[in-house]
Design an enzyme around this catalytic site. Structure first.
Site, PDB file in Angstrom:
ATOM      1  N   HIS A  41      23.226-110.333  11.212  1.00 11.33           N
ATOM      2  CA  HIS A  41      23.943-111.356  11.983  1.00 11.33           C
ATOM      3  C   HIS A  41      23.232-112.687  11.722  1.00 11.33           C
ATOM      4  CE1 HIS A  41      24.986-107.561  13.943  1.00 11.33           C
ATOM      5  NE2 HIS A  41      26.043-108.156  14.484  1.00 11.33           N
ATOM      6  N   SER A  99      16.606-117.196  10.667  1.00 11.02           N
ATOM      7  CA  SER A  99      15.931-116.056  10.043  1.00 11.02           C
ATOM      8  C   SER A  99      16.207-115.948   8.538  1.00 11.02           C
ATOM      9  CB  SER A  99      16.308-114.755  10.768  1.00 11.02           C
ATOM     10  OG  SER A  99      17.692-114.623  10.937  1.00 11.02           O
ATOM     11  N   GLU A 117      27.342-112.655   7.764  1.00 13.97           N
ATOM     12  CA  GLU A 117      27.826-113.480   8.862  1.00 13.97           C
ATOM     13  C   GLU A 117      29.348-113.369   8.904  1.00 13.97           C
ATOM     14  OE1 GLU A 117      28.650-115.396  11.972  1.00 13.97           O
ATOM     15  OE2 GLU A 117      26.537-115.040  11.474  1.00 13.97           O
ATOM     16  N   GLY A 143      28.047-107.265   9.985  1.00 21.17           N
ATOM     17  CA  GLY A 143      26.717-106.786   9.650  1.00 21.17           C
ATOM     18  C   GLY A 143      26.535-105.298   9.835  1.00 21.17           C
ATOM     19  N   ASP A 168      20.505-108.908  14.890  1.00 20.71           N
ATOM     20  CA  ASP A 168      20.437-109.933  15.934  1.00 20.71           C
ATOM     21  C   ASP A 168      21.853-110.270  16.404  1.00 20.71           C
ATOM     22  OD1 ASP A 168      19.756-112.015  17.606  1.00 20.71           O
ATOM     23  OD2 ASP A 168      19.406-113.442  15.978  1.00 20.71           O
TER      24      ASP A 168
END
Length: 285
Positions: A41, A99, A117, A143, A168
């Site tokens: 993510h 990240s 994404e 994801g 995430d």
């Protein structure tokens, strides 16, 4: 999904996640063999803290802003702040690395990174931010589905035995997201039992996480470590009072590294009533 990470970039949750992410990367890159990292993510990978989105919440000032103003004396936090300063040196004084950016700059030429994404606008920005970096593959896709498609990872016909999966999700489904994430972790571990898996999660009322922790302890991993930072008391279900990372197959001695960093982060970011917690849900075998 309606979630946009730009509103929350650089807040206390990002700080915890990114300090831990870099500590994991450094532990993994201590050995010369190639690595694979999957960010499920990923967002857009780079944020502007002077944007209207970030300034609307002001969350970054209580997170990365405090650390830059008064850096704690902790090696893992110093490593993180060095990365943030490097990002700003290259991209501007208000830049904040997501990240994907941190992964791209912590890992090496022989390593490979996949970033997923789902939101079209964010995915396009993510792709633009990594144009020209042949190590980074950007997927405009879900994801969780990518975990099935990309694990176990390979370079050509060679399977990679080492690396990291960072999960995430936005938790728009609230507690239901934990069920989805645990299922994805179980499947991911079966596909790639050697990998390190890191799941970020929000904390509102900490007691509501007990069922999740019990399920995490029973996942088919060699170990399960919970790393949590609360900047306020966990007494309200209406706001994020802290966050945590579930680390499965955590690198050797990462508990000592992050345990020290947690104490320093609490001292810097506590808004009153905060706490830190590090617990082996399943001891290393």
């Amino acid at each position: 999904m309606n979630y946009r990470h730009a509103f929350h970039a650089g807040n206390h949750a990002d700080v915890l996640k990114h300090v831990a992410l870099l500590a994991i990367c450094d532990a993994l890159t201590a050995k010369p063999t190639p690595l694979f990292a999957l960010d499920t993510h990923a967002g857009r990978g780079l944020y502007r803290l002077k944007s209207s989105s970030a300034q609307r919440t002001g969350e970054a000032e209580a997170g990365i802003g405090r650390l830059l103003a008064a850096p704690p004396k902790d090696p893992a936090i110093a490593r993180y702040l060095k990365a943030v300063r490097a990002c700003r040196s290259a991209l501007g004084h208000d830049a904040y690395p997501g990240s994907p950016w941190l992964l791209a700059h912590a890992l090496r030429e022989q390593d490979r990174i996949a970033c997923c994404e789902l939101q079209p606008i964010e995915a396009a920005a993510l792709k633009a931010n990594f144009t020209g970096d042949g190590r980074v593959a950007v997927h405009a896709s879900d994801g969780y589905a990518a975990m099935k498609a990309l694990l176990p990872p390979k370079i050509g016909a060679t399977k990679l035995g080492r690396g990291l999966v960072l999960i995430d999700p936005p938790y728009e489904a609230q507690l239901d997201e934990f069920e989805t994430a645990v299922g994805a972790l179980r499947d991911g571990l079966q596909r790639w039992p050697e990998g390190v898996f890191a799941l970020w999660y929000p904390i509102k009322l900490r007691r509501t996480l007990r069922p999740f922790h019990r399920k995490a302890a029973n996942l088919p991993a060699r170990s399960a470590l919970a790393v949590e930072l609360l900047v306020r008391a966990d007494d309200s279900p209406l706001r994020m009072n802290g966050s945590g990372l579930l680390l499965l197959n955590a690198p050797w001695q990462i508990d000592a590294v992050l345990g020290h960093a947690l104490q320093a982060l609490l001292g810097a970011l506590d808004d009153g009533g905060g706490s830190s917690h590090l617990e082996w849900l399943r001891m290393p075998t």
